[in-house]
Design a protein around this motif. Structure first.
Motif, PDB file in Angstrom:
ATOM      1  N   THR A  52       5.183  -6.840 -18.730  1.00  0.00           N
ATOM      2  CA  THR A  52       5.751  -5.501 -18.518  1.00  0.00           C
ATOM      3  C   THR A  52       4.651  -4.477 -18.285  1.00  0.00           C
ATOM      4  OG1 THR A  52       7.574  -6.099 -19.998  1.00  0.00           O
ATOM      5  CG2 THR A  52       7.302  -3.770 -19.489  1.00  0.00           C
ATOM      6  N   PHE A  53       3.543  -4.612 -19.037  1.00  0.00           N
ATOM      7  CA  PHE A  53       2.412  -3.706 -18.848  1.00  0.00           C
ATOM      8  C   PHE A  53       1.831  -3.856 -17.440  1.00  0.00           C
ATOM      9  CE2 PHE A  53      -2.248  -3.366 -18.876  1.00  0.00           C
ATOM     10  CZ  PHE A  53      -2.400  -2.019 -19.176  1.00  0.00           C
ATOM     11  N   SER A  55       3.290  -4.728 -14.849  1.00  0.00           N
ATOM     12  CA  SER A  55       4.187  -4.169 -13.828  1.00  0.00           C
ATOM     13  C   SER A  55       3.934  -2.678 -13.632  1.00  0.00           C
ATOM     14  CB  SER A  55       5.645  -4.402 -14.234  1.00  0.00           C
ATOM     15  OG  SER A  55       5.979  -3.640 -15.388  1.00  0.00           O
ATOM     16  N   LYS A  56       3.280  -2.047 -14.601  1.00  0.00           N
ATOM     17  CA  LYS A  56       2.927  -0.631 -14.521  1.00  0.00           C
ATOM     18  C   LYS A  56       1.472  -0.420 -14.110  1.00  0.00           C
ATOM     19  CE  LYS A  56       6.160   0.510 -18.269  1.00  0.00           C
ATOM     20  NZ  LYS A  56       7.068   1.412 -17.525  1.00  0.00           N
ATOM     21  N   VAL A  57       0.600  -1.361 -14.541  1.00  0.00           N
ATOM     22  CA  VAL A  57      -0.834  -1.273 -14.248  1.00  0.00           C
ATOM     23  C   VAL A  57      -1.242  -2.545 -13.528  1.00  0.00           C
ATOM     24  CG1 VAL A  57      -3.145  -1.055 -15.236  1.00  0.00           C
ATOM     25  CG2 VAL A  57      -1.221   0.147 -16.289  1.00  0.00           C
ATOM     26  N   GLY A  74       0.197   7.912 -19.831  1.00  0.00           N
ATOM     27  CA  GLY A  74      -0.478   7.101 -18.826  1.00  0.00           C
ATOM     28  C   GLY A  74      -1.961   7.055 -19.078  1.00  0.00           C
ATOM     29  N   SER A 277       5.863   2.813 -22.809  1.00  0.00           N
ATOM     30  CA  SER A 277       4.864   3.457 -21.949  1.00  0.00           C
ATOM     31  C   SER A 277       3.704   2.510 -21.715  1.00  0.00           C
ATOM     32  CB  SER A 277       4.364   4.751 -22.588  1.00  0.00           C
ATOM     33  OG  SER A 277       3.685   4.477 -23.810  1.00  0.00           O
ATOM     34  N   ALA A 278       2.888   2.807 -20.716  1.00  0.00           N
ATOM     35  CA  ALA A 278       1.753   1.945 -20.387  1.00  0.00           C
ATOM     36  C   ALA A 278       0.752   1.901 -21.539  1.00  0.00           C
ATOM     37  CB  ALA A 278       1.081   2.439 -19.104  1.00  0.00           C
TER      38      ALA A 278
END
Length: 313
Positions: A52-53, A55-57, A74, A277-278
């Protein structure tokens, strides 16, 4: 006359005993399987949230970035400043713990009397049982001012104090496991060395240590894996400022603050970052990275132990 093989069953064959033995077997199997299930559950939890992380970073930013700046909404997530601080602490703690621990193991195994061994070895075990938060307090309140007093220009939070205290913390692990490996070396090897005119020091360093090298190396890896995962000492003494390794002035990396991976994980979970959140999810990505490093070290330990293990008849 032909010979017949006679099989003798020395166990009791009552039905009640058979049932109890089956229960014992499956109970012990359950205990062994529980460790595998717990380990697998930890890996699965880390992997799911780490995905999941990522997918953001992006993976590229995480594994090649040289800046770590996590905010509640962020930030920049380059893992290398955290990795370099972790490796610095691990390397310096090894310099502190490995020679001291092996020297203590040699004394306990080869020089100490039974009475002295009965006092020193339990004392080492007590040292291993001290809470790590106490080590962190000692590093911050006593060790750092002592280094400043003798002229070492360390900042209030620095990697040197944290590394020294982590090294002191893992000395009992190195010495205890190394002493067990040395004690398992047969006395016949020692007597052969003495018969050739060797001194006790020559026998200790030229015969006992090489014969026990697989166990000693395993103690190094286990202790360093413990050092890599240490949290409270580095949180209290190293600081929370991520810094990339300064190649132009390597000594400055020790004298200034830094943020190892474990400290970054604590900071992520105790910050104002919301779940999902990231910044919050970075804790799982760091945990998976840390797990991979320690797992690789343990594999190397098993390989060396199997490669250089001595077998005696």
């Amino acid at each position: 006359m032909s010979e017949r093989s006679i099989d003798v069953d020395l166990t009791r064959s009552s039905s009640g005993q058979f049932v109890r033995e089956r229960i014992y077997k499956w109970l012990l199997f359950g205990c062994a399987a529980l460790t595998v299930i717990v380990t697998g559950s930890i890996i699965l939890t880390l992997a799911v949230d780490a995905l999941t992380f990522f997918s953001k970073v992006s993976l590229t930013e995480f594994f090649t970035g040289t800046e770590w700046y996590a905010t509640s909404d962020g930030g920049t997530f380059g893992v290398w400043p955290l990795v370099t601080s972790t490796l610095i602490i691990t390397a310096v703690s090894a310099i502190v713990s490995v020679p001291t621990g092996v020297a203590a193991a040699v004394y306990l195994s080869e020089y100490a009397s039974d009475r002295m061994r009965s006092v020193l070895k339990p004392s080492l075990e007590v040292l291993a049982g001290i809470p790590t938060v106490v080590y962190g307090y000692l590093a911050l309140i006593y060790l750092t001012p002592a280094l400043q007093w003798v002229g070492v220009p360390v900042s209030t939070f620095n990697l040197l104090s944290a590394s020294i205290m982590v090294g002191i913390m893992i000395i009992p692990m190195v010495s205890s496991l190394s002493e067990d490996a040395m004690s398992s070396v047969p006395d016949s090897l020692r007597q052969a060395g003495y018969g050739m005119g060797a001194t006790k020091f020559e026998v200790s360093t030229g015969i006992v240590i090489p014969a026990a090298v697989s166990g000693i190396f395993s103690s190094f890896i286990l202790a360093l894996s413990r050092a890599i995962g240490e949290t409270m000492i580095v949180v209290m003494a190293a600081g929370l400022q991520p810094r990339m390794f300064n190649f132009s002035n390597p000594l400055d990396n020790l004298l200034s603050s830094g943020q190892p991976m474990t400290a970054a994980m604590v900071n992520a979970v105790t910050s104002d970052a919301t779940g999902g959140s990231a910044t919050y999810l970075s804790m799982f990505a760091l945990g998976l990275t840390l797990f991979t490093i320690t797992f690789a070290m343990n594999l190397a330990s098993d390989f060396v132990a199997a490669r250089y293990q001595e077998e005696y008849q």
